[in-house]
Design a protein around this motif. Structure first.
Motif, PDB file in Angstrom:
ATOM      1  N   LEU A 143       0.833  -1.194   0.000  1.00  0.00           N
ATOM      2  CA  LEU A 143       0.000   0.000   0.000  1.00  0.00           C
ATOM      3  C   LEU A 143       0.868   1.245   0.000  1.00  0.00           C
ATOM      4  O   LEU A 143       1.766   1.393   0.834  1.00  0.00           O
ATOM      5  N   SER A 144       0.583   2.128  -0.928  1.00  0.00           N
ATOM      6  CA  SER A 144       1.316   3.383  -1.047  1.00  0.00           C
ATOM      7  C   SER A 144       0.843   4.384   0.007  1.00  0.00           C
ATOM      8  O   SER A 144      -0.344   4.426   0.348  1.00  0.00           O
ATOM      9  N   LYS A 145       1.752   5.177   0.506  1.00  0.00           N
ATOM     10  CA  LYS A 145       1.375   6.229   1.456  1.00  0.00           C
ATOM     11  C   LYS A 145       0.815   7.460   0.756  1.00  0.00           C
ATOM     12  O   LYS A 145       0.031   8.202   1.343  1.00  0.00           O
ATOM     13  N   SER A 146       1.213   7.665  -0.495  1.00  0.00           N
ATOM     14  CA  SER A 146       0.858   8.908  -1.187  1.00  0.00           C
ATOM     15  C   SER A 146      -0.042   8.709  -2.398  1.00  0.00           C
ATOM     16  O   SER A 146      -0.554   9.682  -2.950  1.00  0.00           O
ATOM     17  N   GLY A 147      -0.220   7.465  -2.814  1.00  0.00           N
ATOM     18  CA  GLY A 147      -0.956   7.226  -4.050  1.00  0.00           C
ATOM     19  C   GLY A 147      -0.072   7.333  -5.271  1.00  0.00           C
ATOM     20  O   GLY A 147      -0.548   7.306  -6.401  1.00  0.00           O
ATOM     21  N   ARG A 148       1.236   7.407  -5.039  1.00  0.00           N
ATOM     22  CA  ARG A 148       2.196   7.480  -6.137  1.00  0.00           C
ATOM     23  C   ARG A 148       3.239   6.374  -5.952  1.00  0.00           C
ATOM     24  O   ARG A 148       3.511   5.946  -4.838  1.00  0.00           O
ATOM     25  N   ASN A 149       3.819   5.952  -7.035  1.00  0.00           N
ATOM     26  CA  ASN A 149       4.843   4.905  -6.980  1.00  0.00           C
ATOM     27  C   ASN A 149       6.201   5.548  -6.687  1.00  0.00           C
ATOM     28  O   ASN A 149       7.118   5.530  -7.500  1.00  0.00           O
ATOM     29  N   ASP A 150       6.306   6.121  -5.469  1.00  0.00           N
ATOM     30  CA  ASP A 150       7.500   6.889  -5.114  1.00  0.00           C
ATOM     31  C   ASP A 150       8.346   6.211  -4.038  1.00  0.00           C
ATOM     32  O   ASP A 150       9.246   6.824  -3.457  1.00  0.00           O
ATOM     33  N   GLY A 151       8.044   4.952  -3.747  1.00  0.00           N
ATOM     34  CA  GLY A 151       8.846   4.224  -2.767  1.00  0.00           C
ATOM     35  C   GLY A 151       8.431   4.405  -1.329  1.00  0.00           C
ATOM     36  O   GLY A 151       9.096   3.898  -0.428  1.00  0.00           O
ATOM     37  N   GLU A 152       7.339   5.109  -1.070  1.00  0.00           N
ATOM     38  CA  GLU A 152       6.834   5.288   0.288  1.00  0.00           C
ATOM     39  C   GLU A 152       5.680   4.316   0.500  1.00  0.00           C
ATOM     40  O   GLU A 152       4.575   4.536   0.011  1.00  0.00           O
ATOM     41  N   TRP A 153       5.963   3.249   1.234  1.00  0.00           N
ATOM     42  CA  TRP A 153       4.978   2.186   1.391  1.00  0.00           C
ATOM     43  C   TRP A 153       4.638   1.972   2.866  1.00  0.00           C
ATOM     44  O   TRP A 153       5.421   2.294   3.752  1.00  0.00           O
ATOM     45  N   ARG A 154       3.469   1.405   3.118  1.00  0.00           N
ATOM     46  CA  ARG A 154       3.024   1.142   4.486  1.00  0.00           C
ATOM     47  C   ARG A 154       3.855   0.024   5.128  1.00  0.00           C
ATOM     48  O   ARG A 154       4.251  -0.928   4.479  1.00  0.00           O
ATOM     49  N   SER A 155       4.071   0.175   6.420  1.00  0.00           N
ATOM     50  CA  SER A 155       4.900  -0.764   7.180  1.00  0.00           C
ATOM     51  C   SER A 155       4.068  -1.924   7.723  1.00  0.00           C
ATOM     52  O   SER A 155       2.833  -1.952   7.598  1.00  0.00           O
ATOM     53  N   MET A 156       4.750  -2.848   8.378  1.00  0.00           N
ATOM     54  CA  MET A 156       4.090  -4.002   8.980  1.00  0.00           C
ATOM     55  C   MET A 156       3.069  -3.564  10.029  1.00  0.00           C
ATOM     56  O   MET A 156       1.939  -4.069  10.050  1.00  0.00           O
ATOM     57  N   SER A 157       3.432  -2.648  10.898  1.00  0.00           N
ATOM     58  CA  SER A 157       2.497  -2.213  11.942  1.00  0.00           C
ATOM     59  C   SER A 157       1.297  -1.496  11.330  1.00  0.00           C
ATOM     60  O   SER A 157       0.164  -1.655  11.792  1.00  0.00           O
ATOM     61  N   GLU A 158       1.526  -0.728  10.278  1.00  0.00           N
ATOM     62  CA  GLU A 158       0.420  -0.024   9.618  1.00  0.00           C
ATOM     63  C   GLU A 158      -0.522  -1.004   8.924  1.00  0.00           C
ATOM     64  O   GLU A 158      -1.750  -0.851   8.978  1.00  0.00           O
ATOM     65  N   LEU A 159       0.050  -2.021   8.294  1.00  0.00           N
ATOM     66  CA  LEU A 159      -0.802  -3.009   7.638  1.00  0.00           C
ATOM     67  C   LEU A 159      -1.535  -3.886   8.643  1.00  0.00           C
ATOM     68  O   LEU A 159      -2.563  -4.479   8.319  1.00  0.00           O
ATOM     69  N   GLY A 160      -1.028  -3.946   9.876  1.00  0.00           N
ATOM     70  CA  GLY A 160      -1.775  -4.624  10.931  1.00  0.00           C
ATOM     71  C   GLY A 160      -3.109  -3.934  11.157  1.00  0.00           C
ATOM     72  O   GLY A 160      -4.143  -4.587  11.349  1.00  0.00           O
ATOM     73  N   ASP A 161      -3.112  -2.603  11.132  1.00  0.00           N
ATOM     74  CA  ASP A 161      -4.360  -1.847  11.254  1.00  0.00           C
ATOM     75  C   ASP A 161      -5.244  -2.073  10.033  1.00  0.00           C
ATOM     76  O   ASP A 161      -6.462  -2.261  10.150  1.00  0.00           O
ATOM     77  N   VAL A 162      -4.647  -2.039   8.848  1.00  0.00           N
ATOM     78  CA  VAL A 162      -5.411  -2.268   7.617  1.00  0.00           C
ATOM     79  C   VAL A 162      -6.099  -3.631   7.660  1.00  0.00           C
ATOM     80  O   VAL A 162      -7.285  -3.758   7.331  1.00  0.00           O
ATOM     81  N   TYR A 163      -5.352  -4.644   8.078  1.00  0.00           N
ATOM     82  CA  TYR A 163      -5.913  -5.998   8.168  1.00  0.00           C
ATOM     83  C   TYR A 163      -7.107  -6.027   9.122  1.00  0.00           C
ATOM     84  O   TYR A 163      -8.131  -6.668   8.835  1.00  0.00           O
ATOM     85  N   ARG A 164      -6.999  -5.330  10.223  1.00  0.00           N
ATOM     86  CA  ARG A 164      -8.095  -5.301  11.205  1.00  0.00           C
ATOM     87  C   ARG A 164      -9.296  -4.542  10.646  1.00  0.00           C
ATOM     88  O   ARG A 164     -10.440  -4.987  10.798  1.00  0.00           O
ATOM     89  N   TRP A 165      -9.047  -3.427   9.969  1.00  0.00           N
ATOM     90  CA  TRP A 165     -10.138  -2.637   9.395  1.00  0.00           C
ATOM     91  C   TRP A 165     -10.864  -3.378   8.275  1.00  0.00           C
ATOM     92  O   TRP A 165     -12.038  -3.151   8.039  1.00  0.00           O
ATOM     93  N   MET A 166     -10.143  -4.260   7.571  1.00  0.00           N
ATOM     94  CA  MET A 166     -10.769  -4.964   6.444  1.00  0.00           C
ATOM     95  C   MET A 166     -11.992  -5.768   6.882  1.00  0.00           C
ATOM     96  O   MET A 166     -12.954  -5.920   6.116  1.00  0.00           O
ATOM     97  N   SER A 167     -12.002  -6.284   8.091  1.00  0.00           N
ATOM     98  CA  SER A 167     -13.093  -7.146   8.538  1.00  0.00           C
ATOM     99  C   SER A 167     -14.190  -6.381   9.272  1.00  0.00           C
ATOM    100  O   SER A 167     -15.078  -6.995   9.874  1.00  0.00           O
TER     101      SER A 167
END
Length: 210
Positions: free
Chosen positions: A104-128
């Protein structure tokens, strides 16, 4: 430092905590006496085999060949990868047969700024969960996506720069795809749309304490 001896290497604080002689292949016969336990069985492994065999039998019962099923898996993977590519906040980092790994991009651009493991932990929880109320500035389509629970693979920390989440075609999903491709892809589209909306509105959701 001396390497660990057999007692510590194969004991309950070593390999013996994970496997017994019953799970070893023939090429590891010399290890079997050191891991032999008559009072222990790997129940989890047996249950996974039961589920796996049931899935294999269900796939055989469809009457499709291995080649046909492989072609359908490739078709599904290409279609879902294209769905992911169409979203600016998502990137199909790796597509390996029936598993699409997404960063997951942080900015919506392919600029190398991507979400971390801890951030995707929140995303995973929000998905459900229904998180649409936490993003008042979302578009109607985004709110619709954010309101629907969707289930994906847990995040995996694959790099110093990013982690990934996964959308996969398991046996049940493949059976569904063989029976009704459009219905299965509609579910996948819902998951991709929600992931994209979560990527876009990540900061707002973080502030909401959901």
């Amino acid at each position: 430092l001396a390497p660990p001896g057999p007692v510590s290497l194969f004991g309950q604080d070593g390999l013996g905590a994970f496997v017994t002689d019953k799970e070893l292949s023939a090429c590891l016969d010399s290890w079997k006496p050191l891991l032999r336990r008559s009072d222990a069985n790997n129940i989890g492994l047996a249950l996974r085999w039961e589920a796996g065999l049931a899935g294999m039998e269900a796939l055989v019962a469809t009457g499709t060949s291995d080649e046909e099923r492989s072609a359908k898996i490739t078709e599904w993977a290409n279609t879902v990868t294209d769905m992911v590519k169409s979203e600016s906040f998502l990137d199909p980092w790796c597509a390996e047969r029936s598993i699409i790994s997404i960063r997951l991009s942080k900015s919506g651009r392919n600029d190398g700024e991507w979400r971390s493991m801890s951030e995707l932990g929140d995303v995973y929880r929000w998905m459900s969960a229904d998180v649409s109320s936490a993003v008042p500035n979302a578009t109607p389509a985004e709110k619709e996506a954010l309101s629907k629970p969707a289930y994906i693979g847990q995040p995996v920390d694959v790099s110093e720069t990013h982690a990934i989440v996964r959308i996969a075609l398991g046996v049940e999903s493949l059976l569904s795809y063989l029976k009704d491709k459009d219905a299965t892809l509609t579910e996948d589209r819902a998951a991709v749309s929600k992931l994209a909306a979560l990527g876009k509105h990540f900061d707002s959701l973080r502030k909401s304490d959901l």
